[in-house]
Design a protein around this motif. Structure first.
Motif: not given
Ligand code: ADP
Ligand code: MG
Ligand code: ZN
Length: 480
Positions: A58-72
């Motif tokens: 609880p209380g943590t926040l995710p930050v989207l990994n741009k490299e993952a989006v690029r590979l997708a």
């Protein structure tokens, strides 16, 4: 690569046809996880590669990994999909011991990619419905008690959903094989099925020709290409038995037991409603710049299917020959480099398979393709075969030696190998061949043209394959 025969259909002569679609999870080749900085590599001491974010404290926040989006994005481009530049993540709720957060961040109604296809060797296209981004769950290790390893929690994945276009068990495996080749060539994933970086869920139903689709079942996490074929076939048999006995197939999630070669029901199928999907509140909708799409497109090399077609169409190589090596990028690079030095495609491919292949037993070894021969040295050897200075088998022998020692062809070519065959010598060997094969000669006189092959056999043996068959044919015809 595993050779799969699509013609070997599942249940045949039974009046039922297979309808099958695959959902394939592919682990993206990023260094870090999708929402935190934890490393993604395979293995590691259990629970040593996680943090409060991927464990969903609880209380943590995710930050989207741009490299993952690029590979997708790259995966979508490699499959000819449409890329939706503006999209968002969704929260899929369920509870299971391998999911500490009790939800998975995935995509529901706005997948990153839609459309596209995978082409089989027959030319048949299996449609891609969608590709979405999501995170992996942990791993349960069933020992005396069940243990949980969370290292995989938050590893970035794409799920590639195919249309129900697959009609035989062989096609299902071939589809997965082609998908794997494409993802690997594009650098999206290493797709090591044995390490779980590619996993297939196989959806199976059967129907009588012309009927509507029947109720499907889903076989989870099939983990090798040959198991895909076997699992689909086993499930077809199970469904056929039910239908033949007048029963109804119920929608369910199954597992495949490869030792028993049987599918078994794990649970009755849940529906999308059960997951209470809603837009992930901790990650805003994001927009992918067109420049990112262009950059990713530029990173995609010639894909294996295009390479295969080129080798068959432009280089004139037989399908079976090409099938043995077109999927290994290091081998094809080596092959093409050798061609660049002027070696013929046919002898280069055949010598490679005959003399270098036996050194590689596993898929991984073919993948790595560690050889002591340089493309230039290889080409030099092949040219000796092309120019008929040595015959193919002698070439293969020398190539094995070159690869064993790292020495060039010249180190092994003997005086006898390099000695030219003069026209005079050829003529006398041809005459010898005629004298030694009276039956074949009389067949030739009776108009049986193929009988000349008997003489060729004799001549090739005598000249270690150096004889020019055109010249020899002329000499023979003038003397028969
Ligand atoms: P869900 O989202 O509930 O898993 P989908 O409609 O997305 O269901 O389909 C999942 C997979 O099942 C797809 O690969 C699709 O091609 C396949 N599929 C759909 N209907 C059938 C059917 N009747 N028989 C076999 N496979 C099917
Ligand atoms: Mg699904
Ligand atoms: Zn983490």
């Amino acid at each position: 690569m595993n050779r799969i025969n699509s013609a070997s259909a599942g249940v045949n002569n039974s009046g039922y046809e297979l309808v099958c679609g695959l959902e394939t999870h592919v682990e993206l080749a990023t260094a870090t996880k999708i929402f935190c900085g934890c490393p993604t590599g395979f293995g590691g001491e259990p629970n040593s590669r996680c943090c409060p974010v991927c464990l969903g404290h609880p209380g943590t926040l995710p930050v989207l990994n741009k490299e993952a989006v690029r590979l997708a994005v790259r995966a979508g481009l490699a499959l000819g999909c449409e890329i939706h530049l503006s999209t968002h993540m969704d929260r899929k709720n369920y509870t299971y011991p391998d999911l500490p957060k009790a939800y998975q961040i995935s995509q529901f109604d706005e997948p990153l990619c839609t459309g596209g296809f995978v082409e089989l060797d027959s030319g048949k296209r299996i449609g891609i419905t969608r590709i979405h981004i999501e995170e992996d769950a942990g791993k349960l290790v069933h020992d005396a008690a069940t243990l949980i390893d969370n290292n995989r929690c938050g590893v970035p994945l794409i799920e590639i959903v195919s249309e129900p276009d697959i009609r035989t068990a062989g096609e299902a495996a071939e589809y997965a094989e082609k998908l794997r080749l494409i993802m690997r060539a594009a650098g999206v994933s290493d797709c090591r099925m044995q390490e779980g970086s590619m996993r297939c869920d196989c959806n199976v139903s059967i129907r009588k020709a012309g009927e509507d689709f029947g109720t499907r079942t889903e076989i989870k996490n099939v983990s090798s290409l040959s198991d895909i074929e076997r699992a689909v076939r086993a499930e077809m048999s199970r469904q056929k038995e039910i239908l033949d006995a007048g029963g109804k197939v119920v929608q369910a999630t199954l597992r495949y037991d490869s030792t028993k070669n049987r599918t078994e029901i794990m649970r009755l199928k849940e529906n999308a409603d059960d997951y209470r999907f809603f837009p992930e509140p901790d990650i805003f909708r994001f927009v992918i710049p067109q420049s990112v799409v262009d950059e990713e497109r530029a990173k995609i090399p010639e894909l294996p299917s295009a390479k295969r077609k080129r080798y068959i169409g432009e280089l004139g190589l037989p399908e079976e020959t090409v099938g043995q090596f077109y999927g290994y990028s290091k081998i094809t690079a080596f092959f093409e480099d050798a061609l660049g030095f002027g070696a013929s495609a046919k002898n280069t491919a055949n010598l490679l398979i005959k003399a270098l292949y036996p050194a590689f037993v596993s898929e991984d070894e073919k993948e790595e393709f560690k050889v002591k021969v340089t493309p230039a040295a290889f080409a030099e050897l092949v040219k000796n075969v092309d120019d008929k200075k040595i015959n193919f088998n002698r070439g293969a022998e020398i190539l094995s030696e070159m690869n064993r020692t790292g020495k060039p062809a010249s180190a092994f070519l003997s005086e006898a190998d390099t000695k030219e065959l003069t026209d005079k010598e050829l003529e006398s060997i041809c005459l010898e061949a005629i004298a030694a094969n009276p039956a074949a000669v009389s067949d030739m006189r009776d108009g049986k043209e193929k009988a000349i092959n008997v003489l060729f056999g004799y001549i090739m043996k005598k000249t270690s394959g150096k004889a020019d068959t055109k010249k020899a044919a002329e000499i023979i015809k003038n003397n028969v």
